[in-house]
Design a protein around this motif. Structure first.
Motif, mmCIF file in Angstrom:
data_model
loop_
_atom_site.group_PDB
_atom_site.id
_atom_site.type_symbol
_atom_site.label_atom_id
_atom_site.label_comp_id
_atom_site.label_asym_id
_atom_site.label_seq_id
_atom_site.Cartn_x
_atom_site.Cartn_y
_atom_site.Cartn_z
ATOM 1 N N GLY A 402 -37.557 8.346 31.700
ATOM 2 C CA GLY A 402 -38.325 9.529 31.342
ATOM 3 C C GLY A 402 -38.400 10.560 32.457
ATOM 4 O O GLY A 402 -37.978 10.344 33.589
ATOM 5 N N ILE A 403 -38.971 11.708 32.110
ATOM 6 C CA ILE A 403 -39.064 12.825 33.043
ATOM 7 C C ILE A 403 -39.847 12.477 34.302
ATOM 8 O O ILE A 403 -39.576 12.995 35.389
ATOM 9 C CB ILE A 403 -39.704 14.047 32.334
ATOM 10 C CG1 ILE A 403 -39.758 15.266 33.276
ATOM 11 C CG2 ILE A 403 -41.089 13.719 31.798
ATOM 12 C CD1 ILE A 403 -40.282 16.526 32.615
ATOM 13 N N TRP A 404 -40.805 11.543 34.198
ATOM 14 C CA TRP A 404 -41.645 11.225 35.354
ATOM 15 C C TRP A 404 -41.089 10.081 36.179
ATOM 16 O O TRP A 404 -41.737 9.597 37.098
ATOM 17 C CB TRP A 404 -43.075 10.925 34.893
ATOM 18 C CG TRP A 404 -43.632 12.005 34.012
ATOM 19 C CD1 TRP A 404 -44.100 11.884 32.741
ATOM 20 C CD2 TRP A 404 -43.762 13.400 34.343
ATOM 21 N NE1 TRP A 404 -44.518 13.098 32.254
ATOM 22 C CE2 TRP A 404 -44.319 14.050 33.212
ATOM 23 C CE3 TRP A 404 -43.469 14.165 35.473
ATOM 24 C CZ2 TRP A 404 -44.586 15.423 33.195
ATOM 25 C CZ3 TRP A 404 -43.718 15.536 35.444
ATOM 26 C CH2 TRP A 404 -44.272 16.140 34.326
ATOM 27 N N GLU A 410 -39.449 1.244 30.834
ATOM 28 C CA GLU A 410 -38.619 2.152 30.035
ATOM 29 C C GLU A 410 -39.199 2.220 28.628
ATOM 30 O O GLU A 410 -39.690 1.220 28.096
ATOM 31 C CB GLU A 410 -37.167 1.677 29.982
ATOM 32 C CG GLU A 410 -36.438 1.809 31.311
ATOM 33 C CD GLU A 410 -34.949 1.529 31.183
ATOM 34 O OE1 GLU A 410 -34.546 0.911 30.164
ATOM 35 O OE2 GLU A 410 -34.181 1.922 32.088
ATOM 36 N N ARG A 411 -39.150 3.421 28.046
ATOM 37 C CA ARG A 411 -39.600 3.648 26.678
ATOM 38 C C ARG A 411 -38.691 4.688 26.024
ATOM 39 O O ARG A 411 -37.876 5.318 26.703
ATOM 40 C CB ARG A 411 -41.044 4.174 26.659
ATOM 41 C CG ARG A 411 -42.096 3.191 27.154
ATOM 42 C CD ARG A 411 -43.478 3.835 27.135
ATOM 43 N NE ARG A 411 -44.505 2.909 27.604
ATOM 44 C CZ ARG A 411 -45.776 3.232 27.788
ATOM 45 N NH1 ARG A 411 -46.185 4.468 27.545
ATOM 46 N NH2 ARG A 411 -46.648 2.333 28.208
ATOM 47 N N ILE A 412 -38.841 4.874 24.743
ATOM 48 C CA ILE A 412 -38.195 6.005 24.069
ATOM 49 C C ILE A 412 -39.124 7.188 24.277
ATOM 50 O O ILE A 412 -40.078 7.400 23.524
ATOM 51 C CB ILE A 412 -37.964 5.733 22.577
ATOM 52 C CG1 ILE A 412 -37.140 4.466 22.384
ATOM 53 C CG2 ILE A 412 -37.257 6.919 21.924
ATOM 54 C CD1 ILE A 412 -36.992 4.058 20.921
ATOM 55 N N HIS A 413 -38.888 7.938 25.322
ATOM 56 C CA HIS A 413 -39.790 9.016 25.697
ATOM 57 C C HIS A 413 -39.562 10.253 24.836
ATOM 58 O O HIS A 413 -38.416 10.666 24.617
ATOM 59 C CB HIS A 413 -39.611 9.365 27.176
ATOM 60 C CG HIS A 413 -40.165 8.327 28.100
ATOM 61 N ND1 HIS A 413 -39.370 7.377 28.720
ATOM 62 C CD2 HIS A 413 -41.435 8.065 28.482
ATOM 63 C CE1 HIS A 413 -40.129 6.588 29.463
ATOM 64 N NE2 HIS A 413 -41.393 6.994 29.342
ATOM 65 N N THR A 414 -40.638 10.835 24.383
ATOM 66 C CA THR A 414 -40.553 12.009 23.519
ATOM 67 C C THR A 414 -39.857 13.167 24.223
ATOM 68 O O THR A 414 -39.027 13.859 23.621
ATOM 69 C CB THR A 414 -41.960 12.431 23.067
ATOM 70 O OG1 THR A 414 -42.580 11.328 22.399
ATOM 71 C CG2 THR A 414 -41.904 13.627 22.124
ATOM 72 N N GLU A 468 -46.419 10.687 24.134
ATOM 73 C CA GLU A 468 -45.346 10.695 25.121
ATOM 74 C C GLU A 468 -44.182 9.776 24.795
ATOM 75 O O GLU A 468 -43.113 9.899 25.396
ATOM 76 C CB GLU A 468 -45.905 10.354 26.510
ATOM 77 C CG GLU A 468 -46.598 9.016 26.629
ATOM 78 C CD GLU A 468 -45.665 7.890 27.048
ATOM 79 O OE1 GLU A 468 -44.756 8.117 27.846
ATOM 80 O OE2 GLU A 468 -45.868 6.771 26.563
ATOM 81 N N SER A 469 -44.326 8.854 23.842
ATOM 82 C CA SER A 469 -43.204 7.982 23.472
ATOM 83 C C SER A 469 -43.296 7.638 21.996
ATOM 84 O O SER A 469 -44.372 7.717 21.390
ATOM 85 C CB SER A 469 -43.200 6.705 24.319
ATOM 86 O OG SER A 469 -44.394 5.976 24.143
ATOM 87 N N PHE A 470 -42.185 7.273 21.423
ATOM 88 C CA PHE A 470 -42.135 6.929 20.009
ATOM 89 C C PHE A 470 -43.070 5.766 19.729
ATOM 90 O O PHE A 470 -42.993 4.720 20.386
ATOM 91 C CB PHE A 470 -40.712 6.549 19.603
ATOM 92 C CG PHE A 470 -39.797 7.735 19.371
ATOM 93 C CD1 PHE A 470 -40.047 8.967 19.964
ATOM 94 C CD2 PHE A 470 -38.678 7.613 18.565
ATOM 95 C CE1 PHE A 470 -39.213 10.053 19.753
ATOM 96 C CE2 PHE A 470 -37.834 8.689 18.345
ATOM 97 C CZ PHE A 470 -38.097 9.918 18.939
ATOM 98 N N GLY A 471 -43.956 5.950 18.763
ATOM 99 C CA GLY A 471 -44.892 4.898 18.395
ATOM 100 C C GLY A 471 -46.002 4.681 19.386
ATOM 101 O O GLY A 471 -46.800 3.752 19.229
ATOM 102 N N GLY A 472 -46.119 5.543 20.410
ATOM 103 C CA GLY A 472 -47.122 5.343 21.445
ATOM 104 C C GLY A 472 -48.434 6.052 21.138
ATOM 105 O O GLY A 472 -48.618 6.644 20.071
ATOM 106 N N GLU A 473 -49.343 5.983 22.103
ATOM 107 C CA GLU A 473 -50.638 6.633 21.968
ATOM 108 C C GLU A 473 -50.970 7.528 23.159
ATOM 109 O O GLU A 473 -51.896 8.333 23.087
ATOM 110 C CB GLU A 473 -51.744 5.577 21.809
ATOM 111 C CG GLU A 473 -51.618 4.742 20.532
ATOM 112 C CD GLU A 473 -52.776 3.763 20.380
ATOM 113 O OE1 GLU A 473 -53.593 3.651 21.328
ATOM 114 O OE2 GLU A 473 -52.859 3.116 19.323
ATOM 115 N N ASP A 474 -50.237 7.396 24.246
ATOM 116 C CA ASP A 474 -50.538 8.152 25.458
ATOM 117 C C ASP A 474 -50.064 9.601 25.333
ATOM 118 O O ASP A 474 -49.155 9.923 24.569
ATOM 119 C CB ASP A 474 -49.875 7.501 26.672
ATOM 120 C CG ASP A 474 -50.462 6.145 27.001
ATOM 121 O OD1 ASP A 474 -51.643 5.923 26.676
ATOM 122 O OD2 ASP A 474 -49.741 5.309 27.584
#
Length: 604
Positions: A402-404, A410-414, A468-474
């Motif tokens: 991700g950008i940060w 690792e995640r599928i970052h938006t 911030e990510s697919f299926g996430g809450e943050d």
């Protein structure tokens, strides 16, 4: 609304980031409030810091011109230049002015950018007692330099480098660090090991005038907003100083290992070029009309694309296009305020970050639509970009750092998926511009696929926001770019809801964090300056202009005393943290000012 270049400062014992920047696109140096050069790398931005006091706790690694019994200091840039002047006064009415610059001007049909720092000491009043202390180090603090003496110069020698100081100050005064009363103007020229063809005084006088004129002529070419002109000009000069002219690369910052917050070990080497910065830098340069720098930067990016193995791009490269930036620690440097480690190189080059493909295509898109640029705007360049689009389309649903640049997950970052959409969307636009209808349709289908997937999987109904990510809450601040990148219009309820959610979740006082959730180093402690600027622009886009302008004025008020910003800021104290000066932050000032300012036609 206008800022100023002139500030008064008092002596401080602890290191801080109230630093002046001088440079010429080849080397740069940071000068503290006591007229000490405490950071300067040779022979280029990524080189060995011969002046490393900024990240050291020993009495070395600096180049000081000071006066005994100093009671006050004031400093300013010569208007619309990168020439810094520091005026010091003592308790008996004595005063001197120190003028610092790195020569930069056109000569013999090319840019003259020598490895040279010129310092001039000018007597102003009384009998001030001046001392010159020159204490360079080498190999990142591991070794001192040997000193040899000539009739009018000193040579500071290591196995790898020689720095020659030629001056009309008596050499013994410098060797012994003995006080002397200046008579008129004295000049010190620190440069590579070459004999000066003229006297130091003549070199100093002529180079000062030519460098002053070079900067002022360049500033005259800029397209600036009506409001906040001094802030924009200083930011533009800083951006030019952060450009490595030889290749066109723009570094993220001049320093390494200034921590993002006290004692966090979030210490990184930022003397490299991040591809994700490219669009924002290009946008700022374009809107300023700084086309030559913009074109050189685009050429640097095109070279990276041309040399990418298997069309795979990494997040960060060296200023000469180096792909390998192996991260090590400089064990002989204690760190900023003793907060090590001091890192050399950046292992982020190893990370997988899918946003790079969209970042590069987004930046290069400028070439196809800007008639001022001389690059070929043809099908061949478009075909060279298509494999990057294929990478984006194939990987937008693949987890990344991700950008940060998370180092431990690792995640599928938006945001990464968003930039993959950008890659396809801009390729479709370019194809239409080139009248390649079938290619335009193909890339538009890819863009539509990613757009729908983001809307389906990154939207959180409960939060009324994208996450911030697919299926996430943050929530993270990169979501603010959805309008800027043309993914959603500013009046889309989903974008408005996202801006509101970002503010509710990440705003601390008048500053924005990049995210609130704990990462590899724990919970973030300081705000991220570019995110505050993204928030300012997003607020303005959705009609909250008064709030946006108030936040922007606050950011300008918390720049360093000479008008620059680092990467981070303490939301409680307003103290600057992180590497300095941060290109991303300076670009944020430019873009926000251009976004918020009244048009010239409205006031003239």
């Amino acid at each position: 609304m206008a800022g100023a270049d002139r500030h008064h400062t008092q002596s401080r014992d602890a290191a801080d980031l109230n630093l002046g920047l001088i440079g010429n696109g080849q080397i740069a140096a940071l000068v503290d409030a006591q007229a000490r050069i405490i950071w300067g790398c040779f022979p280029d931005f990524q080189g060995d810091p011969l002046f490393s006091q900024l990240v050291d706790d020993q009495d070395r690694g600096y180049y000081e011109i000071g006066i005994d019994d100093c009671v006050s200091i004031e400093r300013e840039y010569v208007r619309n230049t990168a020439i810094l002047q520091t005026t010091m006064r003592d308790a008996r009415g004595g005063a001197v002015r120190v003028t610092d610059f790195v020569p930069h001007f056109w000569q013999y049909g090319r840019e003259f950018r020598p490895l040279m720092i010129v310092r001039q000491i000018t007597h102003l009043a009384g009998t001030p007692r001046v001392r010159v202390r020159m204490r360079p180090v080498c190999n990142y603090g591991a070794d001192d330099l040997r000193i040899t003496r000539g009739s009018n110069h000193l040579r500071y020698v290591s196995d790898a480098r020689v720095l020659r100081l030629t001056t009309d100050v008596p050499i013994s005064y410098i060797l012994d660090e003995r006080a002397f009363v200046p008579n008129g103007t004295h000049t010190l020229v620190a440069a590579s090991d070459e004999t000066l063809p003229e006297s130091p005084a003549e070199i100093g006088r002529r180079f000062f005038e030519q460098t002053r004129d070079h900067w002022r002529n360049w500033v005259r070419t800029l397209s600036i907003p009506y409001d906040w002109q001094p802030a924009v000009i200083r930011s533009a000069i800083t951006l030019k100083l952060s450009t490595y002219t030889e290749t066109g690369a723009v570094v993220a910052a001049m320093t390494t290992s200034i921590p993002e917050a006290a004692g966090t070990q979030r210490n990184w080497d930022y003397r490299h070029c991040w591809l994700r910065d490219s669009y924002f830098v290009i946008r700022a340069l374009n809107r300023l009309g700084a086309t030559s720098i913009m074109e050189n930067y685009l050429h640097y990016i095109i070279n990276l694309v041309a040399n990418a193995e298997d069309n795979t791009l990494q997040p960060v490269y060296g200023i000469n296009g180096e792909a390998e930036l192996t991260e090590t620690e400089a064990e002989h440097l204690a760190g900023y305020r003793g907060m090590g480690p001091v890192r050399v190189g950046n292992d982020a080059y190893r990370q997988i970050q899918h946003d790079v493909y969209g970042s590069v295509i987004l930046a290069i898109t400028q070439i196809f639509f800007d008639e001022r640029l001389s690059h070929l705007k043809d099908e061949a360049l478009f075909r060279h970009l298509e494999p990057l689009g294929e990478k984006a389309l194939a990987n937008y649903r693949t987890p990344d750092a991700g950008i940060w640049e998370y180092r431990g997950r690792e995640r599928i970052h938006t945001h990464s998926a968003l930039l993959c959409w950008v890659a396809c969307d801009r390729l479709a636009r370019i194809a239409r511009h080139l009248e390649l209808d079938q290619d335009a349709q193909r890339w538009q289908r890819g863009a539509n696929e990613i757009h729908a997937d983001i809307c389906d999987n990154a939207w959180n109904e409960a939060r009324n926001s994208f996450v911030e990510s697919f299926g996430g809450e943050d929530i993270d601040a990169a979501l603010l770019l959805m309008n800027e990148l043309s993914f959603l219009p500013a009046d889309d309820p989903r974008f408005i809801g996202t801006v509101e959610a970002v503010g509710e979740t990440l705003k601390r006082g008048d500053y924005l964090f990049r995210y609130a959730a704990a990462d590899d180093f724990g919970a973030p402690e300081n705000a991220f300056n570019i995110c505050t600027f993204w928030y300012i622009e997003a607020l303005s886009s959705i009609g909250r202009t008064d709030e946006a302008q108030r936040l922007f004025d606050n950011m300008l008020a918390h720049r360093s005393d000479l008008g620059m910003l680092s990467e981070d800021i303490d939301p409680k104290t307003g103290e600057l943290w992180g590497n300095y000066p941060q290109t991303y932050s300076m670009v944020g000032i430019i873009n926000a000012a251009l976004h918020l300012s009244r048009r010239w036609e409205e006031v003239l």
